[in-house]
Motif scaffolding. Structure first.
Motif, PDB file in Angstrom:
ATOM      1  N   GLY A 108      -8.313  -1.942  -5.939  1.00 32.82           N
ATOM      2  CA  GLY A 108      -9.300  -2.763  -5.232  1.00 32.82           C
ATOM      3  C   GLY A 108      -8.662  -3.672  -4.191  1.00 32.82           C
ATOM      4  N   GLY A 109      -7.567  -4.293  -4.563  1.00 31.39           N
ATOM      5  CA  GLY A 109      -6.891  -5.217  -3.643  1.00 31.39           C
ATOM      6  C   GLY A 109      -6.298  -4.493  -2.448  1.00 31.39           C
ATOM      7  N   GLN A 110      -5.736  -3.309  -2.719  1.00 39.57           N
ATOM      8  CA  GLN A 110      -5.165  -2.523  -1.620  1.00 39.57           C
ATOM      9  C   GLN A 110      -6.270  -2.071  -0.669  1.00 39.57           C
ATOM     10  OE1 GLN A 110      -3.245   0.308  -4.174  1.00 39.57           O
ATOM     11  NE2 GLN A 110      -1.220  -0.608  -3.866  1.00 39.57           N
ATOM     12  N   VAL A 156       0.803  -1.227   0.000  1.00 41.19           N
ATOM     13  CA  VAL A 156       0.000   0.000   0.000  1.00 41.19           C
ATOM     14  C   VAL A 156       0.837   1.279   0.000  1.00 41.19           C
ATOM     15  CG1 VAL A 156      -2.042  -1.023   1.052  1.00 41.19           C
ATOM     16  CG2 VAL A 156      -0.293  -0.021   2.527  1.00 41.19           C
ATOM     17  N   GLY A 157       2.125   1.161   0.228  1.00 40.74           N
ATOM     18  CA  GLY A 157       2.964   2.361   0.270  1.00 40.74           C
ATOM     19  C   GLY A 157       2.743   3.099   1.565  1.00 40.74           C
ATOM     20  N   SER A 158       2.653   4.414   1.477  1.00 42.53           N
ATOM     21  CA  SER A 158       2.504   5.224   2.686  1.00 42.53           C
ATOM     22  C   SER A 158       1.115   5.053   3.302  1.00 42.53           C
ATOM     23  CB  SER A 158       2.711   6.696   2.324  1.00 42.53           C
ATOM     24  OG  SER A 158       2.126   7.513   3.317  1.00 42.53           O
ATOM     25  N   ALA A 181     -13.857 -10.644  -5.149  1.00 41.99           N
ATOM     26  CA  ALA A 181     -14.789 -10.633  -6.291  1.00 41.99           C
ATOM     27  C   ALA A 181     -14.306  -9.761  -7.449  1.00 41.99           C
ATOM     28  CB  ALA A 181     -16.169 -10.187  -5.837  1.00 41.99           C
ATOM     29  N   ALA A 182     -13.761  -8.599  -7.137  1.00 42.42           N
ATOM     30  CA  ALA A 182     -13.400  -7.687  -8.232  1.00 42.42           C
ATOM     31  C   ALA A 182     -11.894  -7.597  -8.446  1.00 42.42           C
ATOM     32  CB  ALA A 182     -13.968  -6.301  -7.935  1.00 42.42           C
ATOM     33  N   LEU A 183     -11.160  -8.589  -7.972  1.00 37.54           N
ATOM     34  CA  LEU A 183      -9.694  -8.477  -7.995  1.00 37.54           C
ATOM     35  C   LEU A 183      -9.050  -9.292  -9.112  1.00 37.54           C
ATOM     36  CD1 LEU A 183      -8.914  -8.723  -4.188  1.00 37.54           C
ATOM     37  CD2 LEU A 183      -9.479  -6.708  -5.548  1.00 37.54           C
ATOM     38  N   GLY A 184      -7.889  -8.837  -9.535  1.00 36.65           N
ATOM     39  CA  GLY A 184      -7.088  -9.579 -10.494  1.00 36.65           C
ATOM     40  C   GLY A 184      -6.413 -10.769  -9.821  1.00 36.65           C
TER      41      GLY A 184
END
Ligand SMILES: Nc1ncnc2c1ncn2[C@@H]1O[C@H](COP(=O)(O)OP(=O)(O)OP(=O)(O)O)[C@@H](O)[C@H]1O
Ligand SMILES: [Mg+2]
Length: 264
Positions: free
Chosen positions: A159-161, A147-149, A185-188
């Motif tokens: 979406g995944g983050q 997620v970074g900062s 559901a909506a993730l790669g």
């Protein structure tokens, strides 16, 4: 056979359910959606909740999470009868639900989302440094690096983050049970993999995880047990190792498979 072998691979014989729903009913006006549903979830295990569209999965987890109250039946948490009437009641018990329609605030950053409604103060002002540190520690503890900062706005995240932040928020509050309504559901592919690894890690930390998913590969990859709902009824509660993909698909589509499931 010992109790340990019948209750899943990752727990000992002494494990008792954290979550134990017995015969719960729920209607919306004249429409009965849940009919005597049973669901049991154990610490250290991932319990997959499966069922076709409209089977009642979201309604069930909204009842668990205090968004709805069940009309009847028993709801036991760590062996005691409970009746959460709001998500806050459920969170007070140690039950966090990451909803299908993810409730994150786009315009707030990661820290603000993780502490939303439960901000920490040092008596005078919000204790931003403490919240930031706790958010960072939780994400690191879950081996989340992507997620970074922690000061990034959620609107900038994938979406995944976002799922990761929602799950980390649940963990931050020392939950005993985390319920995830279709997190992938909506993730790669890569993001799904990351969320599933996170799900497994939560269980390995000793939490009871209830995972709703339509993806059989994900269910078999990560779950210890499977609860199949069919038209608002519990068709079966089984150990994942004891069933095949085909049997689970049959439970979902017809409520039974061989000797398993609802009476014909
Ligand atoms: N607030 C409500 N009022 C009336 N009916 C509702 C309400 N919420 C859900 N339902 C109905 O309850 C049934 C079960 O819905 P639910 O959302 O629990 O299904 P689901 O198993 O989560 O499905 P999906 O896999 O599509 O998410 C559906 O027929 C739905 O229309
Ligand atoms: Mg749903």
């Amino acid at each position: 056979m010992s109790l340990g072998t019948s209750f899943g691979r990752s727990v000992g014989a002494s494990a008792r359910p954290v979550l134990d729903l017995r015969g719960v009913d729920k209607s919306f006006g004249p429409v009965q959606v849940l009919h005597g549903v049973d669901l049991t979830a154990y610490p250290g295990e991932v319990t997959a909740l499966v069922g076709d569209n409209g089977a009642g999965k979201t309604t069930l987890v909204k009842g668990i999470g205090g968004v709805h109250t069940f009309d009847s039946g028993e709801y036991l948490f760590e062996g005691r009868p409970v009746r959460p009437r709001t998500p806050r009641d459920a969170a007070g018990l140690g039950i966090e639900v990451v909803h299908q329609d993810l409730a994150l605030c786009e315009n707030l950053d990661i820290v603000e989302n993780m502490f939303l409604g439960r901000e920490r103060s040092n008596g005078i002002a919000l204790d931003e440094a403490a919240m930031e540190e706790a958010a960072r520690r939780t994400l690191t503890g879950l081996s989340v690096r992507s997620v970074g900062s922690v000061r990034r706005r959620v609107s900038e995240l994938s979406g995944g983050q976002r799922q990761t932040v929602a799950i980390a928020r649940a963990v931050l509050w020392d939950s005993r049970v985390v319920v995830l309504d279709e997190p992938a559901a909506a993730l790669g592919v890569a993001q799904t993999q990351q969320v599933l690894e996170l799900v497994r890690r939560l269980a390995d930390k000793g939490l009871a995880v209830v995972l709703i998913s339509h993806n059989m590969n994900d269910v078999f990859a990560v779950s210890d047990r499977i609860v199949a709902l069919y038209l608002g009824r519990t068709a079966a509660q089984v150990r994942t190792a004891d069933v095949t993909h085909r049997q689970v698909v049959e439970l979902i589509t017809s409520g039974r498979t061989g000797d398993l499931g609802l009476p014909a």
